[in-house]
Design an enzyme around this catalytic site. Sequence first.
Site, PDB file in Angstrom:
ATOM      1  CD  GLU B 235      -1.868   2.100   2.022  1.00  0.00           C
ATOM      2  OE1 GLU B 235      -1.378   3.118   1.686  1.00  0.00           O
ATOM      3  OE2 GLU B 235      -2.156   1.970   3.298  1.00  0.00           O
ATOM      4  CB  CYS B 272      -1.834   6.351   3.066  1.00  0.00           C
ATOM      5  SG  CYS B 272      -2.260   5.198   4.381  1.00  0.00           S
TER       6      CYS B 272
END
Lengths: 497, 497
Positions: B235, B272
Amino acid sequence: MTAPTTAPSPTTSAELESILAAATAAAGPLGALRPAERARLLRAVADALDAAADELVPLAMEESHLAEARLKGELTRTTFQLRLFGEVLEEGSYLEATIDRTDPDWGMGPRPDLRRMLVPLGPVLVYAASNFPFAFSVAGGDTASGLAAGNPIIVKAHSGHPRLSQRTGEIVRGALAEAGAPDGTFDVIFSFERGVEALKDPRIKAGSFTGSIPGGRALFDIASQRPDPIPFYGELGSLNPVFVTPGAVKARGDEIASGFVGSATLGAGQFCTKPGLLFVPAGHGLDQAIVAAAGDVAPASLLNKRIAEGYAEGLSKLVGTAGVTSLVEASGMDGLVAGPTLVKTTVPVLLDNADTLLEECFGPFSLVVEYDGEDELRRAAEAFGGNLTATIHGEESDTGELGWLMDLLRDRAGRILWGGWPTGVSVTYAMQHGGPWPATTASLHTSVGTTAIRRFLRPVSYQTMPEELLPEALRDRNVLGIPRRVNGALTKDDVPA
Amino acid sequence: MTAPTTAPSPTTSAELESILAAATAAAGPLGALRPAERARLLRAVADALDAAADELVPLAMEESHLAEARLKGELTRTTFQLRLFGEVLEEGSYLEATIDRTDPDWGMGPRPDLRRMLVPLGPVLVYAASNFPFAFSVAGGDTASGLAAGNPIIVKAHSGHPRLSQRTGEIVRGALAEAGAPDGTFDVIFSFERGVEALKDPRIKAGSFTGSIPGGRALFDIASQRPDPIPFYGELGSLNPVFVTPGAVKARGDEIASGFVGSATLGAGQFCTKPGLLFVPAGHGLDQAIVAAAGDVAPASLLNKRIAEGYAEGLSKLVGTAGVTSLVEASGMDGLVAGPTLVKTTVPVLLDNADTLLEECFGPFSLVVEYDGEDELRRAAEAFGGNLTATIHGEESDTGELGWLMDLLRDRAGRILWGGWPTGVSVTYAMQHGGPWPATTASLHTSVGTTAIRRFLRPVSYQTMPEELLPEALRDRNVLGIPRRVNGALTKDDVPA
């Protein structure tokens, strides 16, 4: 239109560009169709292929040297598969529609309204295989599952059956156009170089392949090393070992011998599920039965010159290994035609020569391996990497003793058979055609069976989205009538207000 | 045991070897546990971590410089997540148990009895992240989902919080041992080199990672280039664009301005899912409200020196771009402490400088972009690659006009929000935390939410297998009481005789 008599010309770069552009343009409208609409497209393709059987089967016979009955059966399988994916679309579980309503009391803090489903990836590049000119080629399983998922498909035709590929492509395109599919939904390209160009193109969102380990690995590396890596589903090599217990030899040794020879030489041994090794207990006494069964197998033509050359080369390495002795040896090849070659050895020789003897040999060859006791059997089973299948022939009295073998095989194979033979892969809900490397490049997935569609879908969640902007599958009212997970539980009900 | 005051020593190669051997040995027994047994293990870990909150949270504060309330909330989320995966195990859909009974009338030819389910991959290497010292670290989502799936876990600790990692690891190991998990089920390693060694080791069957694009790409390349490639779930980076309609500015401009600033600077902008770009219509008049909101944001410490240096470097490139002007500029950094920096530009400048301006800047920075009409908005949206999230702020009257934007964003993001802000990722059934490259290395999956478990499972089919050799989940009697697909239809019933 009549069957083409000359091979299609190689696709040019300009043609590829227009095919990629059309596929990209088609992705939105194709993905936006209701699942039932795409089911209709798949059925239209299946109907058109069935209607063209009398034209396609002879073409396939001519180019692949496979027998008429086999090819007719393969075409049936191919169109059945397209229609089965139509049912998958209508049933709707494949969307994995999931709805979490707002929950102020959710354990980690208030939960917003979240709704998730799978959506198409975008244009998919399918590399056709040579050994199934229908079922793993232009209109084969990768095309059927990729298209069902809602992705435009570009097939890189296999050079082994170019005219069949061209004609099949025309029929698929025609059927899709007539059924109202967006332009660019489907096309076929002919050229190794254009295939690589397409695989590197950012408009291609996934690749799939059925073929050799070196070929599949090279393409997997290209896909993985793109600036934007994409999933690449390669179904590569498999040895498909078969393990026979002493009890099974005793109970039905002759039946196992003839079943083994039949499966290993079916389609001239050119199935990825061919049993490449048969493990039998020392003192099995089946040599004669195996030789006798092989005597009934007529020599058969291999698919093409490249396969035949690879077979001859692999065979010479295998039969030339010290400690490997002949059971049945074909008297050389006559052009593409080869008879069965069966050899035998022991587990110690196998383990000492694993690099040679545990390599797939595509053609009517198999290796009988004698094991001396459970410990040798265990060491042999542990020596395997990933395989598409592994088979046990045992008796009811063996089941209590074989848990350890089941565990070993579960980690090494995608499908484990009890009795029977691995060739003849059924297309069903529960089929798994895959396995750890080197059986595939992606052990999480299957290339046969209804769940093959999952390879070409990715999840998207919508958060506090107004009903009118949600995809139909995620709206409060379950208009598609599909199974959904609502607040954690499976249901077909509407979302309560 | 009291909290460690010195950093753990780097794991040696000999230690890694014994950890890998233990994990390999644990894989069989761990995978063989009933799902409900593994649920009990996950709950034991959750209970032990909750009980140690007073020790762990101060340690996390010291090493990560994050605030107490945030870390307490994060620990709650972490243990909630472990327990939620316990529920997933008990509900049992995650096994995808599928049973096809023998069918002599199956459309492509007689169907054998086939039964398919998902099984664990084997030992998983989890790379911990720095920005969530609990939820994406030693006992975070990858560990929870990988362990739930039945895989031994080896965590490569993040160098940003080594003592917390060590202590968390001890607690997890202790809880697992006490609950009866096999030795080798879980361990933590400390060393970049050992991490790479482990990733290359054939005993590791999958990797996962949360962090930067270059770091994740390097590890993905290692995993993909192994002789036996393995899945690697990275990720990576995300810009999380937010698109505001003229209607929304008019209806609630001030609320959007303050919400934007709050989300962009939350946790010092180290999520994120931080909104990195806010697209507002030309003439929006929100500059003042944004500046005012930023005035209420106290400077905050970044996680560590490496992050701080990366932030300073990224910032200087961004604010130094011609056509980018300042809205709110922090007066330099004081050690690790930074205030918010917000700049503005236009779509043409953004598109001309896409290489610089469409790069993630981890820290309390965001870019306000003015668009002049729908055409500019479309061109801006098309410029994005993969993202974890994309957000639209619109009014009810806009929904009829925004289908095109929804389509563009669906192809570019894992989660699409209507209103609200992308930070604050809930752990639910329908959450999707992922997206096309470069948001992740594997767009088919999520790292948050219950379906994250699918990353660590592969399918196996059993053909004509005696009941006693079948896994419990696939036997005729549905002893686990789980949803299964039998002959194509979902049911919890036993298989009819």
